[in-house]
Design a protein around this motif. Sequence first.
Motif, PDB file in Angstrom:
ATOM      1  N   PRO A 143      -4.956  -3.573  -3.573  1.00  0.00           N
ATOM      2  CA  PRO A 143      -4.187  -3.155  -2.399  1.00  0.00           C
ATOM      3  C   PRO A 143      -4.926  -3.460  -1.117  1.00  0.00           C
ATOM      4  O   PRO A 143      -6.127  -3.234  -1.003  1.00  0.00           O
ATOM      5  CB  PRO A 143      -4.033  -1.643  -2.615  1.00  0.00           C
ATOM      6  CG  PRO A 143      -4.071  -1.485  -4.091  1.00  0.00           C
ATOM      7  CD  PRO A 143      -5.063  -2.513  -4.575  1.00  0.00           C
ATOM      8  N   GLY A 144      -4.194  -3.986  -0.152  1.00  0.00           N
ATOM      9  CA  GLY A 144      -4.809  -4.332   1.124  1.00  0.00           C
ATOM     10  C   GLY A 144      -5.466  -5.700   1.089  1.00  0.00           C
ATOM     11  O   GLY A 144      -6.204  -6.070   1.976  1.00  0.00           O
ATOM     12  N   TYR A 200       1.408  -5.004   2.942  1.00  0.00           N
ATOM     13  CA  TYR A 200       0.737  -3.738   2.607  1.00  0.00           C
ATOM     14  C   TYR A 200       1.700  -2.569   2.740  1.00  0.00           C
ATOM     15  O   TYR A 200       1.757  -1.686   1.872  1.00  0.00           O
ATOM     16  CB  TYR A 200      -0.476  -3.544   3.517  1.00  0.00           C
ATOM     17  CG  TYR A 200      -1.222  -2.244   3.284  1.00  0.00           C
ATOM     18  CD1 TYR A 200      -2.123  -2.128   2.234  1.00  0.00           C
ATOM     19  CD2 TYR A 200      -1.008  -1.143   4.105  1.00  0.00           C
ATOM     20  CE1 TYR A 200      -2.808  -0.938   2.008  1.00  0.00           C
ATOM     21  CE2 TYR A 200      -1.681   0.047   3.884  1.00  0.00           C
ATOM     22  CZ  TYR A 200      -2.580   0.143   2.836  1.00  0.00           C
ATOM     23  OH  TYR A 200      -3.241   1.334   2.613  1.00  0.00           O
TER      24      TYR A 200
END
Length: 256
Positions: free
Chosen positions: A11-12, A94
């Motif tokens: 994530p990110g 995101y």
Amino acid sequence: FVRPPLAVILPGDWRPELGSCAAAAMCWGAVVGRGMAGVSYCAVAITGLIALALSAQAQDTPLAGLQPAAVWHHFGALCRLPRCSGFEGAAAEYVRRTAEGQGLEVLSDSVGNLLIRRPGWPVPSDEREDVEPVVLHTHLDMACEPPHRDFGSAGAAAPSSQPSTPVEISVRDDGWAVAKDEANLGADGGVGVAIALALLEEPSDTHLPPLEMLFTVQGRSGALGALGLNATLLSGRRLLNLDAEEHGVLFAGAAG
């Protein structure tokens, strides 16, 4: 030794390189020698390395321990993403992944603005029509300055490629988070995004009205996203803009 390209998408878009040549050789040997059992062995090993890396990152970040934790978590993730005005793709993804992780639908319009609807806390069926949604608005982009390149101001020409230098954060003795090297922190818009995402993740029984979370693009380039917004996506008549410039002051209006 050269670190192998064992990059794992997290994530990110945080992509640490894991392991060493020796670890890569051991994993390759396990796959060759054990077939699918070797693949399983490698998956377990890599998963463990990821967990260790994430744990270390969480403990080492200057934002660790700040409250509300969910807000600072999302803001820290945004600071690791390129989101100069006109290049909000990574930040938009995101936001999309965070919403979809909560089982929420993400809508978009032709200019790239995003809208997420979060149901309100449960109320009796005969009262639901009286509960109007509240629109929370912020912009995804930031004004970029050296070393991130300065093309975020209104009217500035966008470059041909997206700068990828992450924003490095430090926390001063007085408690304020700032960007190192006097660069732009990106809190203008970024904190608003983080607050909206933290609210999105609140438990379903939290006493909140229905929320329509609007994330516009190119707020720092003439508010082009707000000007090009497909307003039919919104049903709420009350809007809170999370993009202000004075700490502790509530504005009756704000820029897009």
